[in-house]
Design a protein around this motif. Structure first.
Motif, PDB file in Angstrom:
ATOM      1  N   GLN A   1      -7.422   4.281   5.511  1.00  0.00           N
ATOM      2  CA  GLN A   1      -6.387   5.386   4.884  1.00  0.00           C
ATOM      3  C   GLN A   1      -5.919   5.401   4.155  1.00  0.00           C
ATOM      4  N   ASN A   2      -5.349   6.044   2.515  1.00  0.00           N
ATOM      5  CA  ASN A   2      -4.520   5.292   1.698  1.00  0.00           C
ATOM      6  C   ASN A   2      -5.098   6.576   0.148  1.00  0.00           C
ATOM      7  N   SER A   3      -4.172   6.783  -0.262  1.00  0.00           N
ATOM      8  CA  SER A   3      -4.003   8.307  -0.526  1.00  0.00           C
ATOM      9  C   SER A   3      -5.434   7.504  -2.248  1.00  0.00           C
ATOM     10  N   ALA A   4      -5.655   6.773  -2.854  1.00  0.00           N
ATOM     11  CA  ALA A   4      -6.715   7.027  -3.592  1.00  0.00           C
ATOM     12  C   ALA A   4      -7.534   7.946  -2.743  1.00  0.00           C
ATOM     13  N   ILE A   5      -9.068   7.970  -1.981  1.00  0.00           N
ATOM     14  CA  ILE A   5      -9.408   8.825  -1.209  1.00  0.00           C
ATOM     15  C   ILE A   5      -9.192   9.152  -0.345  1.00  0.00           C
ATOM     16  N   PRO A   6      -8.604  10.509  -0.855  1.00  0.00           N
ATOM     17  CA  PRO A   6      -7.834  11.153   0.730  1.00  0.00           C
ATOM     18  C   PRO A   6      -8.939  11.671   1.475  1.00  0.00           C
ATOM     19  N   GLU A   7      -9.926  12.253   1.267  1.00  0.00           N
ATOM     20  CA  GLU A   7     -11.225  12.353   1.507  1.00  0.00           C
ATOM     21  C   GLU A   7     -11.781  11.981   3.074  1.00  0.00           C
TER      22      GLU A   7
ATOM     23  N   THR B   1     -12.603  14.301  -5.600  1.00  0.00           N
ATOM     24  CA  THR B   1     -12.181  13.028  -5.535  1.00  0.00           C
ATOM     25  C   THR B   1     -13.687  12.275  -6.370  1.00  0.00           C
ATOM     26  N   VAL B   2     -13.775  11.913  -7.692  1.00  0.00           N
ATOM     27  CA  VAL B   2     -14.802  11.445  -8.193  1.00  0.00           C
ATOM     28  C   VAL B   2     -15.146   9.725  -8.014  1.00  0.00           C
ATOM     29  N   ILE B   3     -16.225   9.390  -6.959  1.00  0.00           N
ATOM     30  CA  ILE B   3     -15.606   7.671  -6.447  1.00  0.00           C
ATOM     31  C   ILE B   3     -17.057   7.155  -7.468  1.00  0.00           C
ATOM     32  N   GLN B   4     -16.371   6.448  -8.234  1.00  0.00           N
ATOM     33  CA  GLN B   4     -17.719   5.424  -8.923  1.00  0.00           C
ATOM     34  C   GLN B   4     -17.733   4.309  -8.418  1.00  0.00           C
TER      35      GLN B   4
ATOM     36  N   LYS C   1     -14.318   3.127  -5.992  1.00  0.00           N
ATOM     37  CA  LYS C   1     -12.897   3.831  -6.119  1.00  0.00           C
ATOM     38  C   LYS C   1     -12.739   5.204  -7.086  1.00  0.00           C
ATOM     39  N   ASN C   2     -11.603   4.956  -7.018  1.00  0.00           N
ATOM     40  CA  ASN C   2     -11.139   6.753  -7.296  1.00  0.00           C
ATOM     41  C   ASN C   2     -11.355   6.441  -8.693  1.00  0.00           C
ATOM     42  N   ASN C   3     -12.377   7.762  -9.545  1.00  0.00           N
ATOM     43  CA  ASN C   3     -12.551   7.414 -10.592  1.00  0.00           C
ATOM     44  C   ASN C   3     -11.392   7.411 -11.812  1.00  0.00           C
ATOM     45  N   ALA C   4     -10.555   8.275 -11.676  1.00  0.00           N
ATOM     46  CA  ALA C   4      -9.152   8.715 -11.779  1.00  0.00           C
ATOM     47  C   ALA C   4      -8.496   7.566 -12.251  1.00  0.00           C
ATOM     48  N   LEU C   5      -8.192   6.138 -11.304  1.00  0.00           N
ATOM     49  CA  LEU C   5      -8.264   5.334 -10.884  1.00  0.00           C
ATOM     50  C   LEU C   5      -7.947   4.373 -11.651  1.00  0.00           C
ATOM     51  N   ASN C   6      -7.500   3.968 -12.802  1.00  0.00           N
ATOM     52  CA  ASN C   6      -7.969   2.101 -13.598  1.00  0.00           C
ATOM     53  C   ASN C   6      -7.214   1.332 -13.141  1.00  0.00           C
TER      54      ASN C   6
END
Length: 452
Positions: free
Chosen positions: A285-291, A28-31, A367-372
């Motif tokens: 606890q969220n699927s946005a950043i599973p790590e 996950t790339v976190i912006q 936020k997860n960089n893949a989720l706009n």
């Protein structure tokens, strides 16, 4: 330790200048995005059922920020805040869990140089301000530091952390004092009949200066400032003694072991020496950043860090510490997880010991960089009826694998494989966020829903 890389770029968007950088986790790339500037010592951030992030500032201002557009609104200035000492003023805030239908907001602040109080306000949505202040608990002894504070509401009970007022550490063990304690009260300020000590607000005692509090896994977690050493993460249990001022950190000296054995002392699940000044605390606890799943996120002042504290499966131990951000934004006062999986942190560089830059203080979004957010919030899907008290119907053009529902505190209350109908009849009334994920756990839609 996960490897962390940083990349800094600068862009202009919607006539507002934001600064960006990134954290790279396993997959996950976190912006990181600075989304608010020129604040004045933001202390507490809470997410409301209205979909806004509410913010207190040390001098008495209460603001709210739209987490999608980042619009910042000045809501109210508390008129009798006393600003003095080592960052003493307006501190913690909590919103009623049913804020849409019961628009009450509770704040704790110093009102003189020797006292603080908890006040309930009502939010006037028509005029976008606060009205009808009611003192819930007044005449709380205050000092130049060590006043806490964080608040949590569980059901119909309010919990607040209070410090030992700096110059009087012995108060933490004094059961006739409310300082150096975690207090539990009814929402009208009365003492619950089932509190452990009849006629007292005390839920736990022996605390020095706890400045973080959150509830997850059926447990209440707190961060606490030590002296020059032994900062702590504690699990708060009813009627337990946490040792201060006799015990610092774990019970590991002869005198401490004797005291701990005789006084039912609960040891911390993690401690730091030398001190790092741990502050705001939230659970992820969220699927946005599973790590980051099943982790506490901790904002740190002195060491200027955001720390991930990975929990074991039952949440009773910390098994790993990861530094996510270090020395990037200065002193970090609070961290907030919102239902769609984004994380917000605020700086505290304009306090008594900070070194502010021209744009301080700031709020930073992770936020997860893949989720706009703008894209997935408006993804082609229809959810009805809203509000609902039984079955939600989901129609979508996207390929969806899973459905998640999170409450207003960002806690997962429903998860399952995708179905066009979801039974929400067992959920309490309030506002929730429904997320649709594809088969690879990537988000395709997120929308607010109301359960009546």
């Amino acid at each position: 330790m996960k490897k962390t890389n940083a990349l800094f770029i600068l862009i202009i968007s919607f006539f507002t200048t934001f600064s960006y950088s990134q954290i790279t986790e396993e997959s996950t790339v976190i912006q990181q995005t600075v989304v608010a500037t020129n604040l004045n010592v933001p202390w507490d951030m809470v997410y409301g059922q209205d979909g806004w992030i509410w913010i207190t500032e040390l001098g008495g201002d209460i603001k709210r920020m739209n987490p999608t557009t980042y619009e910042m609104q000045q809501i109210f200035t508390i008129p009798d805040v006393a600003l003095f000492g080592f960052s003493v003023g307006l501190h913690s805030m909590v919103l009623d869990p049913n804020f849409v239908t019961s628009p009450y907001l509770y704040v704790h602040y110093a009102n003189t140089t020797t006292t603080s109080k908890i006040v309930r306000y009502e939010y006037d949505a028509t005029n976008n301000t606060l009205i009808n202040p009611t003192i819930i608990l007044g005449n709380i002894p205050a000092g130049v530091s060590h006043n806490g504070s964080r608040m949590v509401i569980l059901g119909d009970k309010l919990f607040i952390t209070l410090g030992d007022t700096y110059s009087t550490p012995a108060l933490a063990q004094d059961l006739n004092s409310i300082n150096g304690k975690v207090l539990r009260m009814n929402l009208d300020g009365s003492i619950p009949s089932d509190n452990p000590m009849p006629g007292k607000y005390i839920w736990s005692f022996g605390h020095r200066n706890p400045q973080g509090l959150c509830y997850a896994n059926g447990k209440m977690y707190s961060s606490e400032h030590g002296t020059g050493s032994n900062d702590e993460i504690n699990i708060i249990e009813v009627n337990r003694n946490y040792g201060w001022s006799t015990v610092e950190g774990v019970c590991n000296t002869a005198a401490e072991i004797t005291f701990c054995t005789a006084n039912n002392v609960k040891e911390p699940i993690w401690s730091w020496s030398p001190s790092i000044a741990p502050c705001g605390l939230d659970y992820y606890q969220n699927s946005a950043i599973p790590e980051w799943n099943n982790s506490l996120l901790l904002a740190v002042l002195k060491d200027k860090k955001l720390i991930q504290l990975k929990l074991n499966d039952d949440g009773t131990q910390i098994v790993q510490q990861n530094f996510l951000i270090t020395n990037t934004y200065g002193r970090l006062r609070d961290v907030l997880v919102i239902p769609d999986g984004r994380v917000f942190i605020c700086t505290s560089n304009r306090d008594y010991t900070g070194t502010p830059i021209a744009t301080d203080d700031r709020i930073i979004e992770l936020k997860n960089n893949a989720l706009n957010v703008a894209n997935y919030t408006n993804a082609a899907s229809s959810i009805y009826p809203v509000p609902s008290d039984s079955i939600l119907n989901i129609e979508t053009e996207s390929k969806v694998g899973f459905v998640f529902i999170f409450n207003g505190e960002g806690k997962e209350v429903y998860s399952g494989k995708f179905s066009k109908q979801v039974d929400v009849s067992k959920l309490a009334s309030g506002m929730y966020t429904l997320q649709l994920l594809d088969s690879e756990n990537k988000m395709v839609s997120a929308k607010k829903i109301i359960i009546k």
